[in-house]
Motif scaffolding. Structure first.
Motif, PDB file in Angstrom:
ATOM      1  N   GLY A 494       3.293 -21.622  -9.553  1.00 48.49           N
ATOM      2  CA  GLY A 494       2.438 -21.263  -8.424  1.00 48.49           C
ATOM      3  C   GLY A 494       3.189 -21.018  -7.133  1.00 48.49           C
ATOM      4  N   ALA A 495       4.511 -21.131  -7.169  1.00 48.11           N
ATOM      5  CA  ALA A 495       5.288 -20.881  -5.958  1.00 48.11           C
ATOM      6  C   ALA A 495       5.194 -19.408  -5.582  1.00 48.11           C
ATOM      7  N   GLY A 496       5.400 -19.129  -4.326  1.00 49.05           N
ATOM      8  CA  GLY A 496       5.354 -17.754  -3.852  1.00 49.05           C
ATOM      9  C   GLY A 496       4.331 -17.598  -2.742  1.00 49.05           C
ATOM     10  N   ASN A 497       4.434 -16.509  -2.020  1.00 51.38           N
ATOM     11  CA  ASN A 497       3.548 -16.246  -0.887  1.00 51.38           C
ATOM     12  C   ASN A 497       2.914 -14.870  -1.030  1.00 51.38           C
ATOM     13  N   TRP A 498       1.641 -14.809  -0.672  1.00 54.80           N
ATOM     14  CA  TRP A 498       0.945 -13.522  -0.699  1.00 54.80           C
ATOM     15  C   TRP A 498       1.327 -12.710   0.532  1.00 54.80           C
ATOM     16  N   VAL A 499       1.548 -11.424   0.314  1.00 52.34           N
ATOM     17  CA  VAL A 499       1.846 -10.490   1.404  1.00 52.34           C
ATOM     18  C   VAL A 499       0.770  -9.412   1.405  1.00 52.34           C
ATOM     19  N   LYS A 500      -0.019  -9.379   2.480  1.00 51.15           N
ATOM     20  CA  LYS A 500      -1.098  -8.405   2.621  1.00 51.15           C
ATOM     21  C   LYS A 500      -0.571  -7.200   3.381  1.00 51.15           C
ATOM     22  N   TYR A 501      -0.733  -6.020   2.780  1.00 46.00           N
ATOM     23  CA  TYR A 501      -0.261  -4.785   3.395  1.00 46.00           C
ATOM     24  C   TYR A 501      -1.379  -4.151   4.220  1.00 46.00           C
ATOM     25  N   PRO A 502      -1.037  -3.396   5.265  1.00 43.98           N
ATOM     26  CA  PRO A 502      -2.073  -2.761   6.093  1.00 43.98           C
ATOM     27  C   PRO A 502      -2.970  -1.843   5.268  1.00 43.98           C
ATOM     28  N   LYS A 503      -4.199  -1.729   5.700  1.00 50.29           N
ATOM     29  CA  LYS A 503      -5.160  -0.871   4.994  1.00 50.29           C
ATOM     30  C   LYS A 503      -4.675   0.582   5.004  1.00 50.29           C
ATOM     31  N   ASP A 504      -4.731   1.199   3.828  1.00 55.54           N
ATOM     32  CA  ASP A 504      -4.311   2.599   3.656  1.00 55.54           C
ATOM     33  C   ASP A 504      -5.552   3.482   3.702  1.00 55.54           C
ATOM     34  N   THR A 505      -5.616   4.381   4.661  1.00 53.32           N
ATOM     35  CA  THR A 505      -6.785   5.265   4.789  1.00 53.32           C
ATOM     36  C   THR A 505      -6.427   6.715   4.478  1.00 53.32           C
ATOM     37  N   SER A 506      -5.290   6.909   3.815  1.00 49.50           N
ATOM     38  CA  SER A 506      -4.847   8.282   3.530  1.00 49.50           C
ATOM     39  C   SER A 506      -5.593   8.901   2.362  1.00 49.50           C
ATOM     40  N   GLY A 507      -6.237   8.073   1.537  1.00 45.13           N
ATOM     41  CA  GLY A 507      -6.972   8.570   0.388  1.00 45.13           C
ATOM     42  C   GLY A 507      -6.075   8.854  -0.799  1.00 45.13           C
ATOM     43  N   GLY A 508      -6.667   8.917  -1.996  1.00 40.25           N
ATOM     44  CA  GLY A 508      -5.903   9.182  -3.203  1.00 40.25           C
ATOM     45  C   GLY A 508      -6.764   8.963  -4.425  1.00 40.25           C
ATOM     46  N   SER A 509      -6.099   8.914  -5.571  1.00 44.05           N
ATOM     47  CA  SER A 509      -6.846   8.694  -6.815  1.00 44.05           C
ATOM     48  C   SER A 509      -6.145   7.610  -7.619  1.00 44.05           C
ATOM     49  N   GLU A 510      -6.925   6.921  -8.428  1.00 46.49           N
ATOM     50  CA  GLU A 510      -6.431   5.822  -9.228  1.00 46.49           C
ATOM     51  C   GLU A 510      -7.292   5.742 -10.479  1.00 46.49           C
ATOM     52  N   TYR A 511      -6.629   5.763 -11.659  1.00 42.75           N
ATOM     53  CA  TYR A 511      -7.379   5.592 -12.909  1.00 42.75           C
ATOM     54  C   TYR A 511      -8.551   6.571 -13.004  1.00 42.75           C
ATOM     55  N   GLU A 512      -8.300   7.809 -12.651  1.00 42.29           N
ATOM     56  CA  GLU A 512      -9.245   8.908 -12.788  1.00 42.29           C
ATOM     57  C   GLU A 512     -10.413   8.848 -11.811  1.00 42.29           C
ATOM     58  N   TRP A 513     -10.311   8.031 -10.811  1.00 42.07           N
ATOM     59  CA  TRP A 513     -11.321   8.093  -9.760  1.00 42.07           C
ATOM     60  C   TRP A 513     -10.626   8.075  -8.411  1.00 42.07           C
ATOM     61  N   GLY A 514     -11.322   8.637  -7.429  1.00 41.81           N
ATOM     62  CA  GLY A 514     -10.715   8.778  -6.115  1.00 41.81           C
ATOM     63  C   GLY A 514     -11.163   7.684  -5.161  1.00 41.81           C
ATOM     64  N   TRP A 515     -10.363   7.501  -4.101  1.00 41.92           N
ATOM     65  CA  TRP A 515     -10.696   6.499  -3.101  1.00 41.92           C
ATOM     66  C   TRP A 515     -10.363   7.029  -1.713  1.00 41.92           C
ATOM     67  N   SER A 516     -11.041   6.493  -0.724  1.00 42.34           N
ATOM     68  CA  SER A 516     -10.799   6.891   0.665  1.00 42.34           C
ATOM     69  C   SER A 516     -10.081   5.788   1.449  1.00 42.34           C
ATOM     70  N   GLU A 517     -10.233   4.524   1.023  1.00 42.69           N
ATOM     71  CA  GLU A 517      -9.540   3.404   1.663  1.00 42.69           C
ATOM     72  C   GLU A 517      -9.000   2.475   0.578  1.00 42.69           C
ATOM     73  N   LYS A 518      -7.849   1.858   0.888  1.00 41.55           N
ATOM     74  CA  LYS A 518      -7.235   0.955  -0.089  1.00 41.55           C
ATOM     75  C   LYS A 518      -6.571  -0.203   0.662  1.00 41.55           C
ATOM     76  N   SER A 519      -6.860  -1.440   0.199  1.00 42.31           N
ATOM     77  CA  SER A 519      -6.190  -2.628   0.737  1.00 42.31           C
ATOM     78  C   SER A 519      -5.521  -3.371  -0.419  1.00 42.31           C
ATOM     79  N   THR A 520      -4.245  -3.723  -0.229  1.00 39.32           N
ATOM     80  CA  THR A 520      -3.457  -4.330  -1.306  1.00 39.32           C
ATOM     81  C   THR A 520      -2.752  -5.592  -0.808  1.00 39.32           C
ATOM     82  N   SER A 521      -2.730  -6.594  -1.687  1.00 36.54           N
ATOM     83  CA  SER A 521      -1.943  -7.797  -1.421  1.00 36.54           C
ATOM     84  C   SER A 521      -1.156  -8.122  -2.687  1.00 36.54           C
ATOM     85  N   ILE A 522       0.113  -8.462  -2.515  1.00 36.39           N
ATOM     86  CA  ILE A 522       1.006  -8.731  -3.646  1.00 36.39           C
ATOM     87  C   ILE A 522       1.634 -10.114  -3.441  1.00 36.39           C
ATOM     88  N   LYS A 523       1.657 -10.883  -4.503  1.00 37.81           N
ATOM     89  CA  LYS A 523       2.291 -12.196  -4.431  1.00 37.81           C
ATOM     90  C   LYS A 523       3.794 -12.028  -4.622  1.00 37.81           C
TER      91      LYS A 523
END
Length: 896
Positions: A494-523
């Motif tokens: 369970g060691a490690g720290n979450w890093v939240k990245y700024p919201k991405d509003t550039s738009g794109g597609s993922e898994y055959e569907w599109g998005w307009s906003e994306k927020s990601t956090s990686i441990k």
């Protein structure tokens, strides 16, 4: 008979008068806490009640009895002082009324005094628990028990201060009045009384708290206010504390009034104290703080002392943090993390389609996707509770993501067993749809899960071997690898720290569907970022100071020295060390790496906080702290010098300065009795010594074993085993970071390298694994190999399987008492049995003899033969010799 004198003080050493002992005075001497330091002790003595020796104005023959037994100022805390003087030697003791015995006709008084020296307050309080990383009181003598020349010890010259007693408590009594003889009738006018103490060396940014108990006593009919001021200054600046809880740059005192809202009471009406408590804002600079209390009675004409009022103050405290924080960069093992695969977990059918979603969210209710993350960047399980993961199964069902994070991760039969979510992205769907004239939009997400996996080879019996570090479980469910076992655990426990990245509003597609906003956090795991900076580290010397000074407030301004740890001691010139050397192991490539140790409170490493004060505060007594140190450095010793400063050293330090009395080769020391008689103390003859450490799991830290050949004795094997464990100290940094939220309350010692710009954790070779590990030089096996081979049950033994030569054997032969003619001050004795520690003495000054109780080592490296020639055992230690009595120690052959 030696010419000595005996005096007694009944007013805390302000005045002494001489007394006549009836049957002489005898002192003992004993080792302090089994350390190679000694203090005088008092044996009961009798004094004759002769008034002409005590008071010239004595009215009867029982004057001394009256003074001690019928003291009008007596309270249970009243302390009397006795002083013995022989030449330049002065021995002090203290006693109370309950320590006196009076004979029937009151002509003799027997006094049973306790020693009063630099050890007294410390030994009476060294089991007092000190809040190591919290605030502590820095006011000296704030209980006002100790006075000299009319002033409380520790306070500067103040005006209008006297010693007082109220409700059986010693107090500072404030209140001064000038007698004016020019009036008709004469009268008194009040003047300002000031009580002052300066506390040195407080640090910028530290908060503090001023508190005391008080009561205004007198016959006034109006309220009386108190005043106080606080000043902090250094060589360049002076700041004053204001009534707005701020500090201003000024040299003029800011006298702050405190309204008591209480009318003074007559002395016989006082039944309690009032309490003042004020939190003080952070110091603007580092420097010395002056604390002042003021009292001035209302300006009236006072025609009688019976009309005076006084402020009684006791238990004055100024609590602050007197430790300095530092940052240490902790870099964990790179190669350790390369051993384990970090991979995405797949479903039972082998597919992995990481999607969960919520459908049918009305546009006006659509959430802010950043809300799906907590402030620390971790996923918000409450909002994720409706989210489903992965494709539908044959029944059209999906798994809830929170089940994957919790229930399935705990199920040994699940392919997600021990897994955890390690990356989460929340998407605002591009597409909307309308139903019944209402617009809806879906919320989508992708997630990744991970666990550590490793194969280990089974042992010769076919039994599986669990990896180091803890937290591992067998996950060999479907795979089979003959002779090996597959293990898994939640990544790095369970060691490690979450890093939240700024919201991405550039738009794109993922898994055959599109998005307009994306927020990601990686441990971020240690494998990807295997270092962190510990901001709350404290210099180890500050910790030692804090615990020592916190034992009793008379020690608040005292220092802690150690040539062994910090190359700082008044004896450094005698040691003739080069810069950075340690006197036990000189000329080593790491130098004296012990002078670069930081301490970290384990609660500062945690991400889950417990409001329970028992866990957030670390309270340790000096006794427990030093016992912990001796688990890791078994030959550590301590003593207190005449200036009340503490010294912590290795036993070799005192042995290098050893001074002894030779009763074999020097005439003049006649002795009585057969000094060659002795017996053994079997409690020191352990064949197996096991040391374990708090908060550890890795092999190089968790356990160390010292083994000697079994001594033939009637004791059972289990009685020959000694098991020791630290209560608060730990050094397994790898474990501490990986198990941070499971650590027991304690302090982590970190060995660092200081390059002048930053402090980085030092690596050292692990004795067990033979690998370079973080903090390896502070592991118990390493410390025992480097510093723990000074004394052993026998001259050879094993430390963690490696054969080791020990310089000396244990002191476990109890010699018979020896009576010597003369007063022998030395603490070591050379006899026909070897070199002895003197563990007890009795001085008889009237008969001029010293009775000595010696203890010898199990085997000495040289003996005195009948013809007084030295016989020397020598053995090769492959390092520099120690010298006793001009002879080097070593070798296996007997040399005549």
């Amino acid at each position: 008979m030696l010419n000595y004198s005996l005096h007694i003080s009944l007013d805390n050493e302000e005045n002494y008068f001489e007394v006549e002992p009836e049957n002489g005075v005898k002192h003992g001497e004993e080792m302090v806490d089994r350390m190679p330091s000694w203090r005088k002790t008092w044996q009961p003595f009798m004094i004759r009640n002769k008034p002409y020796n005590y008071k010239q104005s004595a009215l009867n023959g029982f004057r001394l009895y009256d003074i001690i037994v019928n003291d009008p100022n007596y309270t249970p805390t009243t302390k009397y002082i006795v002083r013995f003087t022989l030449g330049t030697q002065v021995v002090k003791g203290y006693f109370g009324k309950v320590d006196c015995k009076i004979n029937e006709d009151h002509s003799l008084i027997q006094i049973d005094a306790a020693t009063l020296d630099q050890y007294t307050e410390f030994l009476e309080n060294y089991e007092t628990k000190v809040n190591v990383f919290g605030t502590s009181n820095v006011v000296r003598n704030g209980d006002f028990e100790n006075w000299f020349d009319g002033l409380p010890i520790g306070f500067e010259s103040s005006t209008g201060i006297a010693r007082g007693i109220l409700l059986d408590k010693y107090c500072a009594k404030l209140g001064s009045y000038n007698y004016i003889d020019g009036g008709l009738p004469p009268y008194y006018l009040p003047t300002m009384s000031i009580l002052t103490q300066t506390v040195a060396g407080l640090r910028e940014g530290a908060q503090s708290q001023l508190s005391f108990y008080y009561r205004v006593v007198g016959n006034l009919t109006e309220n009386v206010d108190l005043e106080y001021s606080l000043t902090i200054s250094n060589d360049t600046d002076t700041y004053q504390y204001t009534d707005q809880d701020s500090w201003i740059l000024s040299s003029g005192k800011q006298e702050i009034k405190y309204a008591t809202n209480k009318v003074p009471l007559p002395t016989d009406s006082v039944d309690s104290f009032s309490y003042f408590n004020k939190t003080i804002s952070a110091f603007p600079i580092s420097g010395d703080v002056e604390i002042r209390l003021y009292y001035k009675a209302p300006v009236l004409f006072y025609y009688s002392e019976a009309d005076f009022s006084h402020l009684y103050v006791t238990s004055l405290e100024f609590a602050t943090s007197d430790i300095n924080y530092m940052s240490v960069d902790v870099s964990l093992l790179d190669n350790k993390f390369k051993e384990y695969k970090l991979e995405s977990i797949k479903r039972e059918d082998g597919s992995f389609y990481p999607e969960f979603f919520r459908v049918g969210i009305r546009e006006k209710d659509y959430p802010n996707i950043d809300d799906y993350f907590d402030d620390d960047g971790s996923p918000n399980e409450t909002l994720l509770a409706d989210g489903k993961f992965g494709p539908s199964d044959e029944n059209g069902q999906q798994e809830y993501i929170t089940d994957l994070m919790n229930k399935f991760a705990d199920d040994p039969n699940s392919s997600f067993f021990l897994g955890e979510i390690c990356e989460l992205s929340i998407y605002k769907d591009n597409n909307t749809y309308t139903q019944f004239f209402k617009k809806y939009r879906s919320l989508k997400a992708s997630a990744k899960f991970a666990r550590e996996e490793i194969w280990t080879q089974n042992d010769n019996n076919g039994e599986s071997v669990k990896p180091d570090g803890g937290g591992w479980a067998n996950i060999n469910i479907t795979e089979d690898k003959k002779g090996y076992t597959k293990w898994g655990r939640t990544p790095y426990n369970g060691a490690g720290n979450w890093v939240k990245y700024p919201k991405d509003t550039s738009g794109g597609s993922e898994y055959e569907w599109g998005w307009s906003e994306k927020s990601t956090s990686i441990k971020q795991y240690p494998a990807g970022d295997n270092s962190e900076t510990i901001e709350s580290a404290v210099d180890f010397r500050d910790v030692c100071r804090k615990i020592y000074r916190g034992t009793h407030n008379s020690l608040l301004s005292k220092e802690v020295y150690s040539a062994f740890f910090w190359n700082d001691s008044p004896f450094m010139d005698f040691l003739e060390l080069q810069n950075g050397e340690n006197y036990y192991r000189m000329n080593r490539k790491n130098g004296n790496y012990l002078n670069q140790i930081a301490a970290v409170h384990t609660s500062d490493l945690k991400t889950v906080y417990n409001p329970d004060k028992e866990n957030t505060d670390l309270k340790v007594s000096f006794k427990d702290f030093f016992e912990d140190l001796k688990v890791k450095w078994p030959s550590l010793i301590w003593w207190i010098d005449e200036d009340y400063n503490l010294h912590i050293e290795h036993l070799r330090f005192t042995d290098r300065f050893l001074v002894f009395t030779d009763i074999i080769n020097i005439t003049g020391y006649n002795y009585v009795g057969d000094y060659k008689e002795y017996d053994f103390n079997p409690d020191e003859l352990y064949g197996n010594i096991i040391r374990e450490e708090l908060n550890s799991s890795y092999k190089d830290f968790k356990r160390s074993e010292m083994i000697f050949d079994k001594i033939v004795t009637n004791k059972r094997n289990r009685d020959l085993k000694q098991e020791l464990a630290t209560k608060v100290i730990c050094t397994d940094v790898q474990h501490a970071i990986e198990y941070r939220d499971e650590l027991e309350n304690g302090m982590l010692l970190v060995n660092y390298i200081d390059d002048g710009t930053s402090k980085t954790i030092r690596y050292g070779k692990g004795i067990i694994t033979k690998k370079e590990v973080p903090n390896g030089l502070l592991s118990t096996p390493s410390l025992l190999r480097n510093f723990g081979n000074y004394e052993g049950t026998w001259s050879r033994g094993y430390i963690d399987g490696d054969i080791v030569n020990f310089k000396f054997t244990k002191k476990c032969r109890n010699g018979k008492q020896i009576k010597l003619k003369g007063i022998i001050e030395d603490h070591y004795l050379l006899t026909g049995l070897g070199m002895a520690n003197i563990i007890e003495k009795e001085y008889d000054y009237d008969n001029e003899t010293t009775t000595i109780t010696p203890v010898y080592r199990h085997e000495d490296y040289y003996f005195v033969a009948d013809n007084n020639e030295f016989l020397q055992f020598e053995r090769d230690l492959n390092e520099e010799f120690d010298y006793y009595h001009g002879l080097p120690i070593g070798y296996d052959k007997l040399i005549v």
